[in-house]
Design an enzyme around this catalytic site. Structure first.
Site, PDB file in Angstrom:
ATOM      1  CG  ASP A 124     -12.671  -7.718   0.573  1.00 45.33           C
ATOM      2  OD1 ASP A 124     -11.414  -7.290   0.744  1.00 45.33           O
ATOM      3  OD2 ASP A 124     -13.669  -7.639   1.448  1.00 45.33           O
ATOM      4  CD  GLU A 160      -2.738  -1.384   2.315  1.00 43.20           C
ATOM      5  OE1 GLU A 160      -3.974  -1.836   2.280  1.00 43.20           O
ATOM      6  OE2 GLU A 160      -2.114  -0.948   3.510  1.00 43.20           O
TER       7      GLU A 160
HETATM    8  N1  ADE Z   1      -9.329  -5.023   4.138  1.00 40.97           N
HETATM    9  C1  ADE Z   1      -9.648  -5.291   2.925  1.00 40.97           C
HETATM   10  N2  ADE Z   1     -10.840  -6.296   2.905  1.00 40.97           N
HETATM   11  C2  ADE Z   1     -11.123  -6.355   4.352  1.00 40.97           C
HETATM   12  C3  ADE Z   1     -12.365  -7.075   4.960  1.00 40.97           C
HETATM   13  N3  ADE Z   1     -13.162  -7.793   4.389  1.00 40.97           N
HETATM   14  N4  ADE Z   1     -12.313  -6.953   6.049  1.00 40.97           N
HETATM   15  C4  ADE Z   1     -11.251  -6.326   6.898  1.00 40.97           C
HETATM   16  N5  ADE Z   1     -10.143  -5.670   6.257  1.00 40.97           N
HETATM   17  C5  ADE Z   1     -10.173  -5.624   4.802  1.00 40.97           C
END
Ligand code: ADE
Length: 240
Positions: free
Chosen positions: A206, A19
Site C-alpha cells: 500500500d 509472511e
Molecule cells: N505494513 C504494510 N503497510 C503498512 C503501513 N501502511 N503502515 C505500517 N505497516 C504496514
C-alpha cells in the site's frame, strides 16, 4: 538447532503467518521449538541452515524474537521479511524495498533535545543494514522478480499502521524514509546490539496514505509472493 563454530545460520523473521508460512512449508527436516509464544522452525531451506519464525506484530514482538534467535539459535544474521507501505511516489505496490538502514519513527525524546527517532543515549540514529546482504538480495531480486521495481532506502518502523497523508508526509520530511512498517527497526536494533548483520526486505502492499487500508487488503497476497520468491533465492545463496 545449535550452530557449530564457523557455520552460518540465517534467522528469518516475518510478523504474520502469511509472511512465513510459504517458507516454512518449503523447509526440510524442520524441528519446531516454541518460546515466548513464537514457533521457531529450524532446519534446511534451499539446502541451507535457517530458522524461520513468525514474531507477531510490532516492535516489542520483533525485538523479543530477535534476541531468542541470537541466544537460543545462534543465528549469524537476521533477515526480516514482510510487507510495508511505500513512502515514495516512485515505489509502487508490488515493488520490493531493501533497507540501507532502519529507525523507529515513534521514538520521541525531542523534549530532551534529541532528534525525532533517536533513542536517547544510543550512538546512532538509524541502524545500518549489512551491505553484503543488501547486495546479495538486490541481485537475487532482479533475478527472481524481474517484473517489479527493486529499491534500496531507509525503513522507518513504528507501532502504527500508517494510513494518512499527513503522517506519511511527516515520515518523509522528518526521516527521508522509503517505506514504513512495524518491526524492521526493532530487529535492526537487536542486530546492532548483538553485533550481527541484518537486512529488512519488504514488499509494498500500500502507499501508507488514506487508501492504505483498502490497498493493503487487495495487494497483500501478491506482495508476499514477491518477498517469498526473494527469500528463497537469498536462503539458497546466503552460505556461498
Ligand atoms: N505494513 C504494510 N503497510 C503498512 C503501513 N501502511 N503502515 C505500517 N505497516 C504496514
Amino acid at each position: 538447532m545449535r550452530r557449530k563454530k564457523g557455520e552460518r545460520m540465517l534467522g528469518i523473521i516475518g510478523a504474520m503467518d502469511e509472511e512465513v508460512a510459504k517458507l516454512q512449508e518449503k523447509m526440510a527436516d524442520a524441528a519446531i521449538v516454541e518460546k515466548a509464544g513464537m514457533k521457531f522452525f529450524s532446519g534446511k531451506l534451499m539446502g541451507n541452515d535457517v530458522v524461520v519464525v513468525r514474531s507477531g506484530i510490532g516492535k516489542v514482538n520483533a525485538a523479543i524474537c530477535s534476541q531468542i534467535l541470537v541466544d537460543e539459535f545462534h543465528v549469524s544474521a537476521i533477515v526480516n521479511t514482510g510487507i510495508a507501505g511505500s513512502l515514495r511516489s516512485e515505489i509502487n505496490i508490488g515493488d520490493i524495498v531493501l533497507s540501507t538502514d532502519a529507525l523507529q519513527h515513534d521514538m520521541d525524546a525531542v523534549a530532551f533535545g534529541y532528534p525525532a527517532g533517536q533513542i536517547p543515549r544510543m550512538d546512532v540514529l538509524a541502524f545500518p543494514a549489512d551491505k553484503a546482504l543488501l547486495e546479495l538480495a538486490e541481485a537475487c531480486c532482479h533475478e527472481v522478480n524481474p517484473e517489479i521495481g527493486v529499491w534500496t532506502g531507509r525503513v522507518v518502523s513504528g507501532d502504527q499502521f500508517v494510513s494518512s497523508k499527513e503522517k506519511k508526509n511527516w515520515l518523509v520530511e522528518t526521516f527521508g524514509g522509503s517505506c514504513t512498517e512495524m518491526e524492521g527497526a526493532a530487529i535492526a536494533q537487536a542486530a546492532y546490539q548483538n553485533k550481527i548483520p541484518y537486512l529488512v526486505v519488504r514488499a509494498i502492499s500500500d502507499k501508507a496514505d488514506d487508501s492504505a487500508n483498502m490497498d493493503y487488503q487487495e495487494f497483500e497476497a501478491a506482495a508476499i509472493t514477491h518477498s517469498v520468491k526473494l527469500l528463497l533465492a537469498l536462503a539458497e545463496r546466503f552460505h556461498s
